[in-house]
Design an enzyme around this catalytic site. Structure first.
Site, PDB file in Angstrom:
ATOM      1  N   HIS A 213      48.575  -6.316   8.291  1.00 45.49           N
ATOM      2  CA  HIS A 213      49.681  -7.159   8.721  1.00 45.49           C
ATOM      3  C   HIS A 213      50.722  -7.351   7.617  1.00 45.49           C
ATOM      4  CE1 HIS A 213      51.220 -11.141  10.495  1.00 45.49           C
ATOM      5  NE2 HIS A 213      51.403 -10.231  11.432  1.00 45.49           N
ATOM      6  N   LYS A 215      53.849  -6.769   5.026  1.00 46.93           N
ATOM      7  CA  LYS A 215      55.201  -6.210   5.042  1.00 46.93           C
ATOM      8  C   LYS A 215      55.679  -6.173   3.592  1.00 46.93           C
ATOM      9  CE  LYS A 215      54.810  -8.631   9.122  1.00 46.93           C
ATOM     10  NZ  LYS A 215      53.756  -9.611   9.369  1.00 46.93           N
ATOM     11  N   ASP A 220      61.416   0.916  -7.441  1.00 47.73           N
ATOM     12  CA  ASP A 220      61.365   1.165  -8.882  1.00 47.73           C
ATOM     13  C   ASP A 220      60.459   0.194  -9.641  1.00 47.73           C
ATOM     14  OD1 ASP A 220      63.088   3.287  -8.537  1.00 47.73           O
ATOM     15  OD2 ASP A 220      64.885   2.112  -8.973  1.00 47.73           O
ATOM     16  N   HIS A 389      59.179 -17.194  13.732  1.00 45.99           N
ATOM     17  CA  HIS A 389      58.131 -16.266  13.317  1.00 45.99           C
ATOM     18  C   HIS A 389      57.800 -16.393  11.833  1.00 45.99           C
ATOM     19  CE1 HIS A 389      56.635 -12.062  12.362  1.00 45.99           C
ATOM     20  NE2 HIS A 389      55.878 -12.354  13.393  1.00 45.99           N
ATOM     21  N   LYS A 391      56.422 -17.479   8.120  1.00 41.25           N
ATOM     22  CA  LYS A 391      55.141 -17.920   7.573  1.00 41.25           C
ATOM     23  C   LYS A 391      55.428 -18.529   6.199  1.00 41.25           C
ATOM     24  CE  LYS A 391      54.357 -13.868  10.037  1.00 41.25           C
ATOM     25  NZ  LYS A 391      53.995 -14.386  11.292  1.00 41.25           N
ATOM     26  N   ASP A 396      54.073 -30.466  -1.832  1.00 39.95           N
ATOM     27  CA  ASP A 396      54.711 -31.455  -2.707  1.00 39.95           C
ATOM     28  C   ASP A 396      56.064 -30.925  -3.187  1.00 39.95           C
ATOM     29  OD1 ASP A 396      52.457 -33.046  -2.354  1.00 39.95           O
ATOM     30  OD2 ASP A 396      51.439 -32.222  -4.103  1.00 39.95           O
TER      31      ASP A 396
END
Length: 471
Positions: A213, A215, A220, A389, A391, A396
Site C-alpha cells: 500500500h 506510495k 537522486d 483520503h 492519512k 500535541d
C-alpha cells in the site's frame, strides 16, 4: 468418492485450524475462523487460504536469506546519515521508541513540505522527476491507465531515454486494471519494471491478503514523496464519483529521504531477488529549514506489529491533543481502548472520516463504533466536501505524521505501509492549520446517528464490524 472428498475437506480444515492456533494474533479472529472451518468448511477453506493468513512469510524468508546484503545496505545508509543525527540535550523516550520501531534514527537538516490535494502533489512530484539527473524510484499501490497515468508514463519514459535510471514497482492487486501495453511501453523505454507480487505468485503463495500500500517517489536520493496519493485521475478531480478528492502528501528533502529509499530497495529486493547499486546521494545540508524527520516502514513481515505499536505509542503519549484523519476507521480493541483512555485523561481526541465512502462495508462498520467513542468523549467528525483520503496524525504540539496507513486492521497487520514522522514546531503548526480547515468543513457524528437508526441498519453495521479483520 463423496466419502473421500469429505475426509479431504475436513482434514484440510483441521490443518488450517492447527495453523490458526499456532499463529493467531487476536482471540476473536481465531474463534471466528475455527467455528467457520468446523461448520462450513467448503466455504471457509478457500476464504481462509486467501484471507486468513496474517504473516507474509515469503518476504521474511527473503530478508533472512540475504541478511548480509540487507545488513550491508542498512550499514551504508547508516554511514550516510550519521552526520545528520540530532544531538538531544536530554533523553526523549518517545523518540527512542519511534527509532526502535523504524530501525532508523531521526535525522536533522531536512525540509518537509506539506502538499495539500492532488494538483499540488502531482505538480511537485512531476517537477522533481523532471529535474532528476541520476535515478528515480517509484512505487505505488495504484497506477491507472488514464490521463494522469499516461502523463506519468510519458514523463518516466522521457527520463529513461535521457539516461536516468528509472525503477517502477507496483502492487499487482491495486494495479489489476493496468494494461500490459502500459507496462511494455515502460520496459521498451529502458525502465526497470516489476510487480511487488504478481497475481499468480499471490495465489501460488495464497497471500492475496498482503498488499503493498506504499506510495513512494525518490529522485537522486535527495528528494522523496510519501502520502495518500496514487497515480489516477480521481486524485485530480478528473472523475466525478468522489470529487472533490481531499488528500495530503509530503515532500521531503534531506537525509530522511534515505529511509524512503531503504524501504523501496527492500521491496525491490523481495520482488526481484537483487538489490540495485545506486549512485551515492549528496546529503550535505542545503536548506534554511532544519526539521527532524524519520521514516517508518511497516508490514506483515515484521517480527512485531510495528504499525499498531506506533499508533499505540502516539495515542498513549498524547497529553493535550490527538487528531487523526483517516478514510477507514475500523480500530481493533487495543486501539479503541487506547483512544478512549486518552480522551478520559483529558486529551482532545478527534477522528476525521469521510462522509462519502468508497467502501460500503467500512462505512457501515464505522457507525458501530460511535457509541464507544461518544461515551468516552472522542469526537468523530465527518468531512462533508467530497471524499477524504488523507492519512494524517497530529500529537500535541510535538510531531505530525503523513503516510499511507489507515486506522484499520488491514494497515495494522496486513498491508505494507510507510509513514513520515516530523518533529518540528513549524511543521506541526502548518499541519494544524490544514486540519482546522478540514474540521471546519465537517460535522460531528454523535452516537445518536447510530442509536436512532433502524434495526436493519444497526444489524448491518454490526455485521460489517464482524468483517473488520479483513476489511
Amino acid at each position: 468418492m463423496l466419502y473421500l472428498g469429505l475426509i479431504l475437506v475436513y482434514t484440510t480444515a483441521l490443518v488450517c485450524i492447527l495453523q490458526v492456533l499456532q499463529h493467531y494474533r487476536t482471540a476473536q479472529s481465531a474463534i471466528g475462523w475455527i467455528i467457520a472451518l468446523l461448520t462450513l468448511p467448503y466455504l471457509a477453506l478457500p476464504l481462509y487460504l486467501v484471507f486468513g493468513r496474517n504473516r507474509f512469510e515469503g518476504y521474511a524468508r527473503a530478508r533472512r536469506k540475504d541478511d548480509r546484503k540487507l545488513d550491508n545496505l542498512a550499514f551504508q545508509l547508516d554511514q550516510l546519515i550519521a552526520p545528520h543525527r540530532p544531538l538531544y540535550q536530554q533523553p526523549d523516550s518517545s523518540k527512542e521508541v519511534f527509532e526502535t520501531l523504524a530501525r532508523l534514527p531521526f535525522t536533522e537538516h531536512n525540509r518537509c513540505t506539506l502538499l495539500v490535494n492532488g494538483n499540488a502533489t502531482i505538480e511537485s512530484m512531476f517537477n522533481s522527476i523532471l529535474n532528476a539527473e541520476r535515478y528515480i524510484l517509484t512505487e505505488f499501490y495504484i497506477v491507472r491507465d488514464d490521463e494522469l497515468g499516461l502523463q506519468f508514463k510519458t514523463l518516466l519514459m522521457k527520463k529513461a531515454r535521457s539516461g536516468v535510471i528509472v525503477f517502477f514497482l507496483y502492487d499487482d492487486v491495486g494495479c489489476a486494471g493496468l494494461s500490459s501495453e502500459y507496462l511494455r511501453d515502460l520496459q521498451e523505454a529502458g525502465i526497470l519494471v516489476h510487480p511487488f507480487g504478481t497475481l499468480r505468485s499471490y495465489l501460488k503463495r495464497l497471500q492475496l491478503n498482503f498488499r503493498n500500500h506504499r506510495k513512494i517517489v525518490v529522485t537522486d536520493g535527495e528528494t522523496g514523496y510519501v502520502g495518500g496519493i496514487n497515480i489516477g485521475d480521481e486524485y485530480l478531480d478528473r472523475t466525478t464519483r468522489y470529487a472533490p478528492w481531499r488528500d495530503t502528501h509530503l515532500k521531503i528533502e534531506g537525509p530522511a529521504v534515505m529511509g524512503l529509499q531503504l524501504s523501496f530497495l527492500e521491496d525491490w529486493h523481495w520482488a526481484t531477488g537483487y538489490i540495485p547499486e545506486l549512485p551515492k546521494p549528496n546529503l550535505a545540508p542545503k536548506y534554511d529549514e532544519d526539521q527532524k524527520a524519520l521514516i517508518l516502514a511497516t508490514g506483515p513481515a515484521d517480527e512485531l506489529n510495528y504499525c499498531e505499536l506506533f499508533f499505540l505509542q502516539c495515542i498513549n503519549q498524547a497529553k493535550s491533543r490527538l487528531w487523526i484523519a483517516t478514510p477507514y476507521f475500523v480500530p481493533d480493541i487495543q486501539i479503541m481502548s487506547a483512544l478512549q483512555l486518552a480522551s478520559l485523561r483529558g486529551v482532545d481526541v478527534r477522528i476525521l472520516i469521510p462522509r462519502k465512502p468508497d467502501h460500503k462495508f467500512i462505512y457501515y462498520a464505522t457507525y458501530s463504533y460511535l457509541a464507544q467513542a461518544d461515551t468516552a468523549g472522542i469526537k468523530i467528525y465527518r468531512y462533508e466536501k467530497g471524499f477524504m483520503h488523507q492519512k494524517v496524525l497530529l500529537v500535541d504540539d510535538t510531531h505530525g505524521v503523513v503516510g499511507t496507513a489507515n486506522l484499520d486492521n488491514r494497515s495494522m497487520k496486513l498491508n505494507f505501509e510507510v509513514s513520515a514522522i516530523v518533529h518540528d514546531k513549524s511543521f506541526v503548526a502548518e499541519l494544524t492549520q490544514v486540519l482546522v480547515r478540514d474540521f471546519s468543513a465537517s460535522n460531528t457524528l454523535p452516537a445518536s446517528q447510530y442509536e436512532l437508526r433502524s434495526l436493519p441498519f444497526k444489524l448491518l453495521c454490526r455485521a460489517a464490524r464482524l468483517l473488520a479483520p479483513i476489511l
